[in-house]
Design an enzyme around this catalytic site. Structure first.
Site, PDB file in Angstrom:
ATOM      1  N   GLY A  92       2.446  -5.344  -0.246  1.00  0.00           N
ATOM      2  CA  GLY A  92       2.572  -4.660  -1.530  1.00  0.00           C
ATOM      3  C   GLY A  92       2.899  -3.202  -1.301  1.00  0.00           C
TER       4      GLY A  92
ATOM      5  CG  MET B 268      -3.625   0.912  -5.040  1.00  0.00           C
ATOM      6  SD  MET B 268      -4.567   2.357  -4.470  1.00  0.00           S
ATOM      7  CE  MET B 268      -5.087   1.802  -2.850  1.00  0.00           C
TER       8      MET B 268
ATOM      9  N   GLY C 299      -7.341  -5.967  -2.001  1.00  0.00           N
ATOM     10  CA  GLY C 299      -7.648  -5.117  -3.144  1.00  0.00           C
ATOM     11  C   GLY C 299      -6.936  -5.568  -4.402  1.00  0.00           C
TER      12      GLY C 299
ATOM     13  CB  THR D 117      -7.362  -6.372  -9.818  1.00  0.00           C
ATOM     14  OG1 THR D 117      -6.127  -5.827 -10.310  1.00  0.00           O
ATOM     15  CG2 THR D 117      -8.103  -5.294  -9.036  1.00  0.00           C
TER      16      THR D 117
ATOM     17  CG  HIS E  34      -7.500   1.733 -15.069  1.00  0.00           C
ATOM     18  ND1 HIS E  34      -8.748   1.255 -15.410  1.00  0.00           N
ATOM     19  CD2 HIS E  34      -7.535   1.893 -13.721  1.00  0.00           C
ATOM     20  CE1 HIS E  34      -9.483   1.121 -14.333  1.00  0.00           C
ATOM     21  NE2 HIS E  34      -8.774   1.508 -13.296  1.00  0.00           N
ATOM     22  CG  HIS E  35      -2.045   3.437 -14.772  1.00  0.00           C
ATOM     23  ND1 HIS E  35      -1.206   2.351 -14.856  1.00  0.00           N
ATOM     24  CD2 HIS E  35      -2.833   3.207 -13.693  1.00  0.00           C
ATOM     25  CE1 HIS E  35      -1.451   1.509 -13.876  1.00  0.00           C
ATOM     26  NE2 HIS E  35      -2.447   2.006 -13.151  1.00  0.00           N
TER      27      HIS E  35
ATOM     28  CE  LYS F 226      -6.758  -2.122 -14.072  1.00  0.00           C
ATOM     29  NZ  LYS F 226      -6.246  -2.625 -12.795  1.00  0.00           N
TER      30      LYS F 226
ATOM     31  CB  THR G 100     -13.319  -0.689 -10.895  1.00  0.00           C
ATOM     32  OG1 THR G 100     -12.355  -0.496  -9.863  1.00  0.00           O
ATOM     33  CG2 THR G 100     -14.508   0.219 -10.652  1.00  0.00           C
TER      34      THR G 100
END
Length: 248
Positions: free
Chosen positions: A8, A13, A79, A81, A136-137, A140, A147
């Protein structure tokens, strides 16, 4: 020095992790792959030249990424989601062969926050209502965030309950009174917010708010690098960011 490969690599990220590795004196960037070349072969080639993988791609790519890590005999930090039950089963199976760390958030600060939430939920008891608010932005795509779910699981663990049976989210209209013992979620979206999370514990005439504000995505990247490097030379198994920080 750990050689860390990024799955990714073109995402937000992935680019942040590459920046952290580019300035690191301890670890190196082994390369990356992204959606257009995740046919299996390229991920396997990346795994072969890496000491550990970090995966911030997409749920649909997870199974192939786990197979690549197993084939190379190296650890993988996940990581990504938006995972579902089948993904967690695949992670459990992979952890029998290689070290696997799966988390909804790689921030060291969030890791400590979850620990504090669990402690607070355990000590205050069900008379205190728990609400989790995250922002969040605008780009998303999943809600609540990984989280927020991590913090909800921490609260549920503290209370000794199953989060799935006590989640209260998506309130709209005449919802009636708040269910006793519920763990509420609210998701806000807008702008370029990297990630804000607050856990509100509301009792009779008093409230406690435990919060974490992410000012820059680099905090997650630094945590991901630290977690992936920590996995190197660990025994096969399922790990968390708590293990990285030594939180029991």
């Amino acid at each position: 020095m750990a050689r860390i490969g990024i799955i990714g690599s073109e995402g937000r990220m992935g680019q942040a992790i590459a920046d952290v590795l580019g300035s690191s004196e301890e670890h190196s960037h082994a390369g990356g792959v992204d959606a257009h070349d995740q046919g299996g072969g390229d991920v396997a080639a990346l795994a072969d030249r890496s000491d550990a993988l970090v995966d911030f791609s997409a749920p649909a790519a997870l199974e192939g990424n786990l197979h690549a890590a197993i084939g190379a005999g190296i650890p993988i930090l996940i990581g990504t989601t938006g995972l579902e039950a089948a993904h967690f089963t695949a992670i459990d199976n992979a952890a029998r062969a290689v070290p696997v760390l799966q988390t909804g958030n790689t921030s060291l600060g969030v890791t400590l926050l979850a620990h504090l939430v669990q402690e607070a939920a355990a000590r205050l008891g069900p008379d205190w209502d728990i609400e989790i608010v995250e922002m969040h932005h605008r780009m998303k795509v999943d809600a609540p965030s990984g989280t927020a779910k991590l913090l909800g699981e921490a609260a549920a663990t503290g209370r000794g309950i199953d989060l799935a049976d006590h989640t209260d989210s998506g309130r709209d209209g005449n919802t009636g009174a708040r269910p006793t013992g519920a763990i509420g979620f609210a998701a806000l979206r807008g702008g370029t917010v990297a990630g804000d999370h607050s856990v509100i514990l509301a009792g009779e005439q008093e409230r406690i708010t435990l919060s974490h504000l992410a000012e820059n995505r680099s905090i997650f990247a630094r945590g991901a690098v630290r977690g992936a490097a920590w996995l190197v030379e660990r025994e096969p198994g399922r790990y968390s960011m708590n293990d990285v920080l030594g939180i029991g």
